[in-house]
Design a protein around this motif. Structure first.
Motif, PDB file in Angstrom:
ATOM      1  N   TYR A   1      -4.212 -24.889  20.141  1.00  0.00           N
ATOM      2  CA  TYR A   1      -4.095 -26.116  19.350  1.00  0.00           C
ATOM      3  C   TYR A   1      -2.755 -26.118  18.607  1.00  0.00           C
ATOM      4  O   TYR A   1      -2.296 -25.074  18.120  1.00  0.00           O
ATOM      5  CB  TYR A   1      -5.222 -26.219  18.324  1.00  0.00           C
ATOM      6  CG  TYR A   1      -6.550 -26.645  18.886  1.00  0.00           C
ATOM      7  CD1 TYR A   1      -7.008 -27.950  18.726  1.00  0.00           C
ATOM      8  CD2 TYR A   1      -7.375 -25.745  19.561  1.00  0.00           C
ATOM      9  CE1 TYR A   1      -8.245 -28.348  19.226  1.00  0.00           C
ATOM     10  CE2 TYR A   1      -8.601 -26.121  20.069  1.00  0.00           C
ATOM     11  CZ  TYR A   1      -9.030 -27.429  19.898  1.00  0.00           C
ATOM     12  OH  TYR A   1     -10.255 -27.810  20.391  1.00  0.00           O
TER      13      TYR A   1
ATOM     14  N   ARG B   1     -14.420 -37.943  10.043  1.00  0.00           N
ATOM     15  CA  ARG B   1     -13.330 -38.541  10.813  1.00  0.00           C
ATOM     16  C   ARG B   1     -12.493 -37.458  11.498  1.00  0.00           C
ATOM     17  O   ARG B   1     -12.088 -37.611  12.651  1.00  0.00           O
ATOM     18  CB  ARG B   1     -12.444 -39.382   9.897  1.00  0.00           C
ATOM     19  CG  ARG B   1     -13.155 -40.557   9.243  1.00  0.00           C
ATOM     20  CD  ARG B   1     -12.213 -41.298   8.290  1.00  0.00           C
ATOM     21  NE  ARG B   1     -12.918 -42.303   7.518  1.00  0.00           N
ATOM     22  CZ  ARG B   1     -12.337 -43.113   6.623  1.00  0.00           C
ATOM     23  NH1 ARG B   1     -11.025 -43.008   6.398  1.00  0.00           N
ATOM     24  NH2 ARG B   1     -13.049 -44.000   5.957  1.00  0.00           N
ATOM     25  N   LEU B   2     -12.224 -36.373  10.768  1.00  0.00           N
ATOM     26  CA  LEU B   2     -11.434 -35.289  11.330  1.00  0.00           C
ATOM     27  C   LEU B   2     -12.149 -34.651  12.513  1.00  0.00           C
ATOM     28  O   LEU B   2     -11.534 -34.355  13.546  1.00  0.00           O
ATOM     29  CB  LEU B   2     -11.154 -34.243  10.243  1.00  0.00           C
ATOM     30  CG  LEU B   2     -10.297 -33.046  10.645  1.00  0.00           C
ATOM     31  CD1 LEU B   2      -8.920 -33.491  11.110  1.00  0.00           C
ATOM     32  CD2 LEU B   2     -10.172 -32.059   9.479  1.00  0.00           C
TER      33      LEU B   2
ATOM     34  N   TYR C   1      -3.991 -34.403   7.294  1.00  0.00           N
ATOM     35  CA  TYR C   1      -3.759 -33.077   6.721  1.00  0.00           C
ATOM     36  C   TYR C   1      -2.259 -32.821   6.817  1.00  0.00           C
ATOM     37  O   TYR C   1      -1.494 -33.651   7.327  1.00  0.00           O
ATOM     38  CB  TYR C   1      -4.546 -32.002   7.473  1.00  0.00           C
ATOM     39  CG  TYR C   1      -4.277 -31.961   8.972  1.00  0.00           C
ATOM     40  CD1 TYR C   1      -3.078 -31.444   9.480  1.00  0.00           C
ATOM     41  CD2 TYR C   1      -5.213 -32.434   9.890  1.00  0.00           C
ATOM     42  CE1 TYR C   1      -2.818 -31.419  10.831  1.00  0.00           C
ATOM     43  CE2 TYR C   1      -4.956 -32.408  11.258  1.00  0.00           C
ATOM     44  CZ  TYR C   1      -3.756 -31.901  11.718  1.00  0.00           C
ATOM     45  OH  TYR C   1      -3.498 -31.880  13.060  1.00  0.00           O
TER      46      TYR C   1
ATOM     47  N   ALA D   1     -11.731 -36.898  15.511  1.00  0.00           N
ATOM     48  CA  ALA D   1     -10.389 -36.862  16.080  1.00  0.00           C
ATOM     49  C   ALA D   1     -10.138 -35.571  16.830  1.00  0.00           C
ATOM     50  O   ALA D   1      -9.560 -35.569  17.924  1.00  0.00           O
ATOM     51  CB  ALA D   1      -9.355 -37.031  14.961  1.00  0.00           C
ATOM     52  N   LEU D   2     -10.553 -34.450  16.281  1.00  0.00           N
ATOM     53  CA  LEU D   2     -10.314 -33.158  16.926  1.00  0.00           C
ATOM     54  C   LEU D   2     -11.198 -32.969  18.148  1.00  0.00           C
ATOM     55  O   LEU D   2     -10.798 -32.316  19.125  1.00  0.00           O
ATOM     56  CB  LEU D   2     -10.530 -32.023  15.923  1.00  0.00           C
ATOM     57  CG  LEU D   2      -9.518 -31.975  14.771  1.00  0.00           C
ATOM     58  CD1 LEU D   2      -9.873 -30.845  13.816  1.00  0.00           C
ATOM     59  CD2 LEU D   2      -8.096 -31.811  15.292  1.00  0.00           C
TER      60      LEU D   2
ATOM     61  N   ARG E   1      -2.809 -38.388  16.233  1.00  0.00           N
ATOM     62  CA  ARG E   1      -4.154 -38.732  16.686  1.00  0.00           C
ATOM     63  C   ARG E   1      -5.142 -38.701  15.510  1.00  0.00           C
ATOM     64  O   ARG E   1      -6.029 -39.544  15.397  1.00  0.00           O
ATOM     65  CB  ARG E   1      -4.601 -37.762  17.777  1.00  0.00           C
ATOM     66  CG  ARG E   1      -5.883 -38.163  18.482  1.00  0.00           C
ATOM     67  CD  ARG E   1      -6.327 -37.040  19.407  1.00  0.00           C
ATOM     68  NE  ARG E   1      -5.279 -36.662  20.340  1.00  0.00           N
ATOM     69  CZ  ARG E   1      -5.238 -37.071  21.615  1.00  0.00           C
ATOM     70  NH1 ARG E   1      -6.176 -37.861  22.082  1.00  0.00           N
ATOM     71  NH2 ARG E   1      -4.266 -36.674  22.409  1.00  0.00           N
ATOM     72  N   VAL E   2      -4.963 -37.732  14.628  1.00  0.00           N
ATOM     73  CA  VAL E   2      -5.833 -37.619  13.463  1.00  0.00           C
ATOM     74  C   VAL E   2      -5.616 -38.797  12.520  1.00  0.00           C
ATOM     75  O   VAL E   2      -6.573 -39.408  12.028  1.00  0.00           O
ATOM     76  CB  VAL E   2      -5.567 -36.277  12.743  1.00  0.00           C
ATOM     77  CG1 VAL E   2      -6.236 -36.229  11.378  1.00  0.00           C
ATOM     78  CG2 VAL E   2      -6.066 -35.112  13.602  1.00  0.00           C
TER      79      VAL E   2
ATOM     80  N   LEU F   1      -1.194 -32.763  16.960  1.00  0.00           N
ATOM     81  CA  LEU F   1      -2.465 -33.454  16.789  1.00  0.00           C
ATOM     82  C   LEU F   1      -2.439 -34.490  15.659  1.00  0.00           C
ATOM     83  O   LEU F   1      -3.287 -35.380  15.617  1.00  0.00           O
ATOM     84  CB  LEU F   1      -3.576 -32.444  16.500  1.00  0.00           C
ATOM     85  CG  LEU F   1      -4.041 -31.585  17.662  1.00  0.00           C
ATOM     86  CD1 LEU F   1      -4.970 -30.495  17.161  1.00  0.00           C
ATOM     87  CD2 LEU F   1      -4.745 -32.447  18.708  1.00  0.00           C
ATOM     88  N   LEU F   2      -1.483 -34.368  14.742  1.00  0.00           N
ATOM     89  CA  LEU F   2      -1.525 -35.197  13.534  1.00  0.00           C
ATOM     90  C   LEU F   2      -1.541 -36.699  13.811  1.00  0.00           C
ATOM     91  O   LEU F   2      -2.334 -37.423  13.197  1.00  0.00           O
ATOM     92  CB  LEU F   2      -0.369 -34.837  12.608  1.00  0.00           C
ATOM     93  CG  LEU F   2      -0.352 -35.579  11.272  1.00  0.00           C
ATOM     94  CD1 LEU F   2      -1.624 -35.307  10.473  1.00  0.00           C
ATOM     95  CD2 LEU F   2       0.873 -35.188  10.452  1.00  0.00           C
TER      96      LEU F   2
ATOM     97  N   HIS G   1      -7.338 -41.953  13.141  1.00  0.00           N
ATOM     98  CA  HIS G   1      -8.729 -41.985  12.700  1.00  0.00           C
ATOM     99  C   HIS G   1      -8.837 -42.098  11.172  1.00  0.00           C
ATOM    100  O   HIS G   1      -9.903 -41.836  10.603  1.00  0.00           O
ATOM    101  CB  HIS G   1      -9.474 -40.739  13.188  1.00  0.00           C
ATOM    102  CG  HIS G   1      -9.812 -40.779  14.658  1.00  0.00           C
ATOM    103  ND1 HIS G   1      -8.877 -40.536  15.638  1.00  0.00           N
ATOM    104  CD2 HIS G   1     -10.978 -41.038  15.309  1.00  0.00           C
ATOM    105  CE1 HIS G   1      -9.452 -40.633  16.830  1.00  0.00           C
ATOM    106  NE2 HIS G   1     -10.725 -40.934  16.663  1.00  0.00           N
TER     107      HIS G   1
END
Length: 397
Positions: A337, A387-388, A353, A391-392, A345-346, A342-343, A349
């Motif tokens: 990961y 939500r996190l 972070y 997304a993950l 995409r997060v 990834l941010l 949602h």
């Protein structure tokens, strides 16, 4: 024909902006539940009492509080801060302190007073991002020292001091940003002895120390006799009163303190007179410790809510710590990961972070991320984690 405008200074083009600030701008939409910023909870500000302090100083002495003042700072405010330090085990007088525009300015003044271009600064890895920017602007060479859950490793520190001929060590030993970890008392003593043996300056930054929820406080490195003559302690009212007041301070040996005063004269002459006066009046008229008891109770509940929800929010194989105080939890996603990738995409949602990679002066851990728990209520934290998790889960495919 018009000549070209001269270019910017090299440092202005080589030092990057803060990724954290950029993420805060990206997540400013009200629907986003952000675990990104280290922002105190605004609903917990003691706003009425702070307003009363401003009203009183403006009514009683407008000719003083709206005027220029001394570079060292308001004597009443320095006296109040000195008293708090002395009561918690660090003998301090008002004249030992300089009031600054937040502890960030204090760090800038120390860098200006101590560092020549090319000097080596040792830092924890990962460490406070804005400090890395500050040292870069000073032209210093930043060298990371291996750190673990107990703080910076003293043996690695000593090796780095000797190998790099380092001049300054910067660290946040209590509830560190970004990891939330606390350096143990044994290691603090060992760090002080390394500085004593090798002629090392220490900048000990303590913005979070009064936000303790569990465990026992550890003595400041500045309180150890071995390092007392070579440690500058940086503090702030931002996390315990209000960051918008921009009030911090430094406590330093006399020669360094005087150099910082001269550096501050060239920077801003002095910190806002009226803000200093209002802070001093607040500390005289109000019970800051009672206010902090309320803040700590709320933050403890929020920390626990985040920790309780992480097993269901992060992918299997993730790990995280349990800080005894402060504002941050440090987490690591499983191998493969990348928290930076990834941010986006997060954020799509409506949750956020801070990726851990920018906090490293050395090789970054791209699976790491920082989660701040203080800004949102437990219910909001639970929704943000839902939500996190979504997304993950999508990212994990």
């Amino acid at each position: 024909m018009r000549a070209a405008v001269p270019g910017l200074a090299t440092r202005a083009t080589t030092v990057g902006g803060s990724p954290v600030r950029e993420i805060l701008a990206l997540t400013a939409r009200p629907e986003v539940i952000s675990f990104a910023g280290g922002l105190p909870a605004p609903e917990l500000f003691d706003a009425a009492a702070i307003r009363a302090a401003y009203d009183r100083v403006l009514a009683e002495a407008p000719e003083r509080v709206l005027q220029y003042s001394t570079t060292e700072g308001d004597p009443a405010l320095r006296g109040a801060v000195a008293g708090r330090l002395a009561r918690t085990g660090l003998p301090t007088g008002p004249d030992d302190l300089v009031v600054t525009g937040g502890s960030q300015q204090a760090l800038t003044l120390v860098s200006t007073a101590l560092l020549e271009p090319g000097d080596v600064v040792l830092v924890e890895d990962p460490g406070y991002l804005a400090a890395l920017q500050c040292f870069a602007f000073a032209g210093a060479r930043v060298v990371p020292v291996p750190s673990d859950g107990d703080g910076i490793d003293p043996m690695s520190l000593e090796s780095a001091v000797v190998r790099e001929k380092a001049k300054l060590l910067y660290l946040v030993p209590t509830f560190q940003n970004p990891t939330g970890r606390t350096t143990t008392g044994e290691r603090r003593q060992a760090i002080a002895r390394v500085a004593e043996r090798h002629g090392l300056w220490i900048a000990e930054d303590d913005p979070y120390g009064e936000l303790r929820y569990d465990g026992e406080a550890q003595p400041w490195i500045a309180s150890h006799e071995a390092a007392a003559d070579r440690t500058v302690l940086l503090g702030s009212l931002s996390k315990i009163m209000a960051p918008g007041m921009r009030l911090g301070w430094l406590r330093a040996p006399a020669a360094l303190r005087r150099a910082c005063v001269v550096a501050k004269q060239s920077a801003d002459l002095h910190t806002s007179t009226v803000d200093q006066a209002a802070a001093a009046r607040y500390l005289a008229d109000s019970d800051l410790d009672a206010h902090l008891d309320r803040v700590r109770a709320a933050y403890r509940e929020r920390r626990d809510a985040l920790l309780a929800g992480l097993p269901g929010a992060l992918p299997e194989g993730s790990s995280w710590n349990r800080p005894e105080g402060g504002m941050f939890v440090w987490a690591r996603l499983p191998a493969g990961y990348d928290a930076t990738e990834l941010l986006p995409r997060v954020v799509a949602h409506d949750v956020a972070y801070v990726p851990g990679a920018p906090f490293y002066a050395g090789e970054p851990d791209r699976a790491a991320l920082r989660l701040s728990f203080v800004t949102h209520t437990p219910d909001e934290i639970a929704e943000g984690l839902r939500r996190l998790a979504k997304a993950l889960a999508i990212a994990g495919g």
